[in-house]
Write a protein that holds these residues in place. Structure first.
Motif, mmCIF file in Angstrom:
data_model
loop_
_atom_site.group_PDB
_atom_site.id
_atom_site.type_symbol
_atom_site.label_atom_id
_atom_site.label_comp_id
_atom_site.label_asym_id
_atom_site.label_seq_id
_atom_site.Cartn_x
_atom_site.Cartn_y
_atom_site.Cartn_z
ATOM 1 N N ILE A 105 0.834 -1.214 0.000
ATOM 2 C CA ILE A 105 0.000 0.000 0.000
ATOM 3 C C ILE A 105 0.864 1.258 0.000
ATOM 4 O O ILE A 105 0.579 2.232 -0.722
ATOM 5 C CB ILE A 105 -0.945 -0.016 1.209
ATOM 6 N N PHE A 106 1.945 1.263 0.796
ATOM 7 C CA PHE A 106 2.759 2.473 0.911
ATOM 8 C C PHE A 106 3.775 2.624 -0.222
ATOM 9 O O PHE A 106 4.165 3.749 -0.550
ATOM 10 C CB PHE A 106 3.499 2.470 2.253
ATOM 11 N N GLU A 112 -4.397 -0.241 -5.574
ATOM 12 C CA GLU A 112 -5.812 -0.594 -5.671
ATOM 13 C C GLU A 112 -6.083 -1.538 -6.832
ATOM 14 O O GLU A 112 -7.060 -2.296 -6.808
ATOM 15 C CB GLU A 112 -6.657 0.672 -5.807
ATOM 16 N N GLU A 113 -5.209 -1.497 -7.852
ATOM 17 C CA GLU A 113 -5.384 -2.396 -8.984
ATOM 18 C C GLU A 113 -5.034 -3.834 -8.641
ATOM 19 O O GLU A 113 -5.398 -4.762 -9.398
ATOM 20 C CB GLU A 113 -4.525 -1.916 -10.163
ATOM 21 N N ASP A 114 -4.320 -4.045 -7.554
ATOM 22 C CA ASP A 114 -3.972 -5.408 -7.145
ATOM 23 C C ASP A 114 -5.155 -6.147 -6.543
ATOM 24 O O ASP A 114 -5.119 -7.384 -6.426
ATOM 25 C CB ASP A 114 -2.827 -5.377 -6.120
ATOM 26 N N GLU A 125 -16.001 2.320 1.161
ATOM 27 C CA GLU A 125 -16.369 2.914 2.442
ATOM 28 C C GLU A 125 -15.268 2.707 3.479
ATOM 29 O O GLU A 125 -14.980 3.603 4.283
ATOM 30 C CB GLU A 125 -17.681 2.300 2.937
ATOM 31 N N PHE A 126 -14.658 1.541 3.457
ATOM 32 C CA PHE A 126 -13.576 1.265 4.405
ATOM 33 C C PHE A 126 -12.367 2.165 4.133
ATOM 34 O O PHE A 126 -11.754 2.691 5.065
ATOM 35 C CB PHE A 126 -13.186 -0.213 4.313
ATOM 36 N N LYS A 127 -12.029 2.333 2.858
ATOM 37 C CA LYS A 127 -10.908 3.227 2.516
ATOM 38 C C LYS A 127 -11.213 4.660 2.933
ATOM 39 O O LYS A 127 -10.329 5.363 3.449
ATOM 40 C CB LYS A 127 -10.626 3.155 1.011
ATOM 41 N N GLU A 135 -5.089 8.861 11.727
ATOM 42 C CA GLU A 135 -4.299 8.778 12.964
ATOM 43 C C GLU A 135 -4.825 7.671 13.874
ATOM 44 O O GLU A 135 -4.055 6.887 14.444
ATOM 45 C CB GLU A 135 -4.330 10.128 13.690
ATOM 46 N N LEU A 136 -6.144 7.615 14.013
ATOM 47 C CA LEU A 136 -6.734 6.576 14.862
ATOM 48 C C LEU A 136 -6.450 5.185 14.307
ATOM 49 O O LEU A 136 -6.038 4.271 15.056
ATOM 50 C CB LEU A 136 -8.237 6.802 14.968
ATOM 51 N N CYS A 137 -6.647 5.012 13.005
ATOM 52 C CA CYS A 137 -6.399 3.712 12.387
ATOM 53 C C CYS A 137 -4.919 3.338 12.447
ATOM 54 O O CYS A 137 -4.575 2.158 12.621
ATOM 55 C CB CYS A 137 -6.879 3.727 10.930
ATOM 56 N N LYS A 138 -4.053 4.348 12.326
ATOM 57 C CA LYS A 138 -2.614 4.061 12.403
ATOM 58 C C LYS A 138 -2.237 3.535 13.771
ATOM 59 O O LYS A 138 -1.504 2.535 13.897
ATOM 60 C CB LYS A 138 -1.821 5.335 12.090
#
Length: 215
Positions: A105-106, A112-114, A125-127, A135-138
């Motif tokens: 991802i980074f 996203e094509e993978d 929606e998740f993205k 910050e919270l998800c990190k």
């Protein structure tokens, strides 16, 4: 002292391992909610040629987290070297999978094509949720990885200590005195037989009759 340290280590490993189990349960509940919404929108969940891969993947990860947690609790309770090794391998493979996805991802701009197309829209929606609360998800992601690394470290220490064998020694000491009287009786009985004298219940009657005849 060693038994107390082992008990504290087992309790700490169970506590750390439970955090991963709670994360898995949360993923399962979220997946079930997505399945329910998807079924309401389509009317027939199984009639579509393209299955909602994102929902299945999220559900599979949640079940995997819970299974690893169960194996970790079993390994911690038994303190068996093979069980602990299997638990460490499972956690290590999970961490490697998470690291591979994170690196893709980074480092890959077209990551996203993978992934295949998700017609349910839940992936989008998740993205969006992750980007809005980055910050919270990190910190949640780092916390889960830290818990997994800590569980592996504690499992290594517990495997080095080995199972608690003190209880077996204590149980042996408790049962030895109970067997001693039986051994003594057996030795005395063997000694009487070796001397050629076998005690009988009629000995006292025979002695009394012989005394009367002699008189």
């Amino acid at each position: 002292m060693g038994r107390l340290a082992r008990s504290c280590l087992q309790s700490l490993l169970k506590l750390v391992n439970s955090v991963m189990g709670l994360a898995g349960m949360g993923m399962i509940l979220y997946s079930l909610w997505m399945i329910r919404v998807w079924y309401r929108q389509t009317g027939d969940f199984w009639s579509h040629s393209n299955p909602p891969w994102f929902i299945y993947t999220f559900l599979g990860l949640g079940v995997t987290f819970c299974l690893i947690t169960c194996s970790g609790h079993i390994a911690t309770e038994t303190a068996n070297g093979h069980c602990i090794s299997c638990f460490m391998v499972f956690v290590f493979l999970l961490v490697m999978l998470e690291a591979a996805v994170t690196a893709d991802i980074f480092l890959n701009r077209d990551w996203e094509e993978d992934f295949p197309e998700d017609k349910t829209g839940r992936f989008e929606e998740f993205k969006h949720f992750v980007r809005s609360n980055f910050e919270l998800c990190k910190w949640i992601g780092l916390g889960v990885v830290a818990v997994q690394a800590l569980s592996v470290f504690l499992a290594i220490v517990l495997r080095a200590l080995g199972p608690d064998r003190g209880s077996y020694y204590d149980s042996d000491d408790e049962y030895v005195p109970a067997r001693l009287p039986l051994l003594r009786n057996q030795v005395q009985h063997t000694q009487y037989v070796a001397d050629g004298y076998v005690p009988s219940h009629n000995d006292s009657w025979n002695v009394a009759i012989n005394d009367k005849l002699n008189q």
